[in-house]
Design an enzyme around this catalytic site. Structure first.
Site, mmCIF file in Angstrom:
data_model
loop_
_atom_site.group_PDB
_atom_site.id
_atom_site.type_symbol
_atom_site.label_atom_id
_atom_site.label_comp_id
_atom_site.label_asym_id
_atom_site.label_seq_id
_atom_site.Cartn_x
_atom_site.Cartn_y
_atom_site.Cartn_z
ATOM 1 N NE ARG A 1 1.276 38.660 58.266
ATOM 2 C CZ ARG A 1 2.140 39.561 57.804
ATOM 3 N NH1 ARG A 1 1.713 40.544 57.016
ATOM 4 N NH2 ARG A 1 3.413 39.498 58.113
ATOM 5 N NE ARG B 1 11.521 50.084 61.366
ATOM 6 C CZ ARG B 1 10.828 49.049 60.850
ATOM 7 N NH1 ARG B 1 10.099 49.214 59.765
ATOM 8 N NH2 ARG B 1 10.884 47.864 61.427
ATOM 9 N NE ARG C 1 5.265 36.883 50.998
ATOM 10 C CZ ARG C 1 5.685 38.088 51.392
ATOM 11 N NH1 ARG C 1 6.824 38.221 52.033
ATOM 12 N NH2 ARG C 1 4.963 39.154 51.125
ATOM 13 C CG ASP D 1 10.194 41.068 53.359
ATOM 14 O OD1 ASP D 1 9.547 40.195 53.974
ATOM 15 O OD2 ASP D 1 10.277 42.244 53.749
ATOM 16 N NE ARG E 1 8.191 41.719 50.294
ATOM 17 C CZ ARG E 1 8.489 43.002 50.065
ATOM 18 N NH1 ARG E 1 8.863 43.398 48.865
ATOM 19 N NH2 ARG E 1 8.409 43.893 51.035
ATOM 20 C CE LYS F 1 6.474 46.308 52.527
ATOM 21 N NZ LYS F 1 6.147 45.811 53.872
ATOM 22 C CB SER F 2 11.395 48.766 56.696
ATOM 23 O OG SER F 2 11.036 47.450 56.401
ATOM 24 C CB SER G 1 9.852 39.519 64.307
ATOM 25 O OG SER G 1 8.960 40.556 63.982
HETATM 26 C C1 S3P Z 1 9.417 44.433 58.401
HETATM 27 C C2 S3P Z 1 9.907 43.311 59.016
HETATM 28 C C3 S3P Z 1 9.762 41.955 58.454
HETATM 29 C C4 S3P Z 1 9.450 41.999 56.967
HETATM 30 C C5 S3P Z 1 8.366 42.991 56.644
HETATM 31 C C6 S3P Z 1 8.773 44.394 57.077
HETATM 32 C C7 S3P Z 1 9.556 45.741 59.072
HETATM 33 O O1 S3P Z 1 8.707 41.286 59.122
HETATM 34 O O2 S3P Z 1 9.062 40.722 56.528
HETATM 35 O O3 S3P Z 1 8.098 43.005 55.253
HETATM 36 O O4 S3P Z 1 9.355 46.784 58.435
HETATM 37 O O5 S3P Z 1 9.884 45.747 60.268
HETATM 38 P P1 S3P Z 1 8.947 40.484 60.507
HETATM 39 O O6 S3P Z 1 9.304 41.463 61.549
HETATM 40 O O7 S3P Z 1 7.623 39.813 60.782
HETATM 41 O O8 S3P Z 1 10.032 39.500 60.220
#
Ligand code: S3P
Length: 436
Positions: free
Chosen positions: A126, A28, A354, A323, A396, A23-24, A171
């Site tokens: 959030r 990107r 969570r 996660d 999740r 996903k990340s 983060s």
């Molecule tokens: C992510 C970073 C994390 C993760 C999220 C995806 C990302 O969040 O929990 O599911 O793609 O950069 P945080 O940056 O808030 O820790």
């Protein structure tokens, strides 16, 4: 919507599986491809709600992204650093924190243009100030509810200046927003993290030709220079270890299981779950190690292990398994002894709180869990009875509860099971295949 799934306890998991794309990295690839010159080819993209929200926002910013079909590679045409258009509509980020936070960084420096970002009920609760504040230090003009902390967010694109920014939380979303803003800020921008978070943005920016260097102890100081000429690339996205995690834990705790998970991303900033599995005494092996598009990958063979040991998660490992806490909470219920999760207050500002939601739902099966401000204490060796549990709209949580149901006596029901579509739309098909 309330999609209810019924899961029978007992049985085991057997077979081979390929989890969907990371996903990340999917977010990107779209974002960085959009501001590169020329074409970016993307293969292995995660066809799920969150990355598709990013695609839709970028289309509204004028980027030519074709209709994305599951399992079909596609090519996008970048507009360069200065080519994004002022959108005629509000950018809807859905449930996706990554979309909103990374776009805030991308758009803060688009001079003379205005952008409005919103999300669903969860996302609009959030914290966004963690991104808005550092961007304001760079000259960004970011507004929102609750003094700029919550969406809807409005951005007046402005001239930015490079800064040295220490982030109070580790983060990757905050870090990535600052780095994307740094591409357009004057001079040099430096981010210093309290602990290393996932580094997909750094790796991908480097591959596209950005002048980015990683310095300091444990690579926690990332420095980017403005004005890079990013060039479109070929991106092959590996499977998401955060999706593989459900099968890694399920195969470890469900008796007589054996699962081979193919093509999983093994970036060291994401593999904290393997450290926990080591301390639990899980039976797994990494096979076929290689590297694709600058990211390490491999297959993971997991077999059931007996007498799993209780574990403690704390400190710098948290960002590397952030996660995976929901599924690791399920794992802790089936270990010998008392497990503890500490330093996990970030879990309270995810898609749901969570810590609270996992404790509340797992107790319905009979789990003994107590909640602390920054974590959970979980008593192992549980005997789970079937229950009617609820994802509370968190993807999740939905999938973690499905795995927990496999260990319960009788048939359990999961309410709002459709939440899994945010990151793993084929989860239920894969579960049916492995438990057949
Ligand atoms: C992510 C970073 C994390 C993760 C999220 C995806 C990302 O969040 O929990 O599911 O793609 O950069 P945080 O940056 O808030 O820790």
């Amino acid at each position: 919507m309330n999609n209810i799934r019924k899961i029978n306890g007992g049985g085991n998991l057997k077979g081979e599986i390929k989890v969907p794309g990371d996903k990340s990295i999917s977010h990107r690839a779209l974002i960085i491809g959009s501001i590169a010159q020329g074409e970016t080819y993307i293969e292995g993209f995660l066809h799920s709600e969150d990355p598709l929200s990013t695609a839709e926002c970028l289309r509204k910013l004028g980027v030519n992204i074709p209709k994305i079909r599951k399992d079909e590679p596609f090519t996008i045409s970048g507009l360069g650093l200065y080519g994004l258009k002022e959108p005629r509509e509000i950018l809807n980020c859905g449930n996706s924190g990554t979309t909103m936070r990374l776009l805030m960084g991308l758009l803060a420096g688009q001079e003379g243009k205005n952008f409005i970002l919103t999300g669903d009920h969860s996302l609009n609760e959030r914290p966004m100030g963690r991104v808005g504040k550092p961007l304001s230090m760079m000259g960004g003009k970011i507004f929102g509810r609750e003094s700029g902390n919550k969406a809807p967010i409005s951005i007046d694109g402005n001239k930015l200046k490079g800064c040295v920014i220490g982030t109070p939380v580790a983060s990757a979303q905050v870090k990535s927003a600052i780095l994307l803003a740094g591409l357009k800020a004057s001079g040099t921008t430096s981010v210093i993290e309290p602990a290393s978070s996932r580094d997909h943005t750094e790796r991908m920016l480097k591959a596209f030709g950005a002048d980015i260097s990683i310095r300091g102890e444990f690579g926690r100081n990332i420095v980017i220079k403005s004005g890079a000429n990013l060039i479109g690339q070929k991106i092959l996205i590996p499977g998401d270890i955060s999706s593989a995690a459900f099968w890694m834990i399920a195969a470890s705790i469900v008796p007589n299981s054996e699962v081979l998970i193919k093509n999983v991303g093994l970036n060291p900033t994401r593999t904290g779950i393997l450290n926990v599995m080591d301390s639990m005494g899980c039976n797994y092996e990494i096979l076929d190690k290689s590297t694709i598009a600058g990211e390490p990958i491999g297959s993971i063979m997991v077999k059931t292990a007996k007498n799993l040991r209780a574990f403690t998660i704390e400190g710098d490992v948290l960002p590397k398994l952030i996660d995976e806490i929901p599924i690791l909470t399920v794992a802790a219920c089936f270990c010998d002894g008392v497990s503890e999760i500490k330093d996990a207050q970030e879990l309270r500002v995810k898609e749901t709180d969570r810590l609270k939601v996992m404790a509340r739902q797992l107790r319905k099966f009979g789990a003994e869990i107590s909640e602390k401000e920054d974590g959970l204490i979980i008593k192992g060796q549980s005997n789970f009875n079937s229950a009617e549990v609820d994802s509370e709209t968190d993807h999740r949580v939905s999938m973690s509860l499905a795995i927990a149901s496999l260990l319960a006596k009788g048939t359990s029901k999961i309410m709002k099971a459709e939440a899994s579509s945010v990151s793993y739309p084929t989860f239920w098909d894969d579960l049916a295949q492995l438990t057949n």
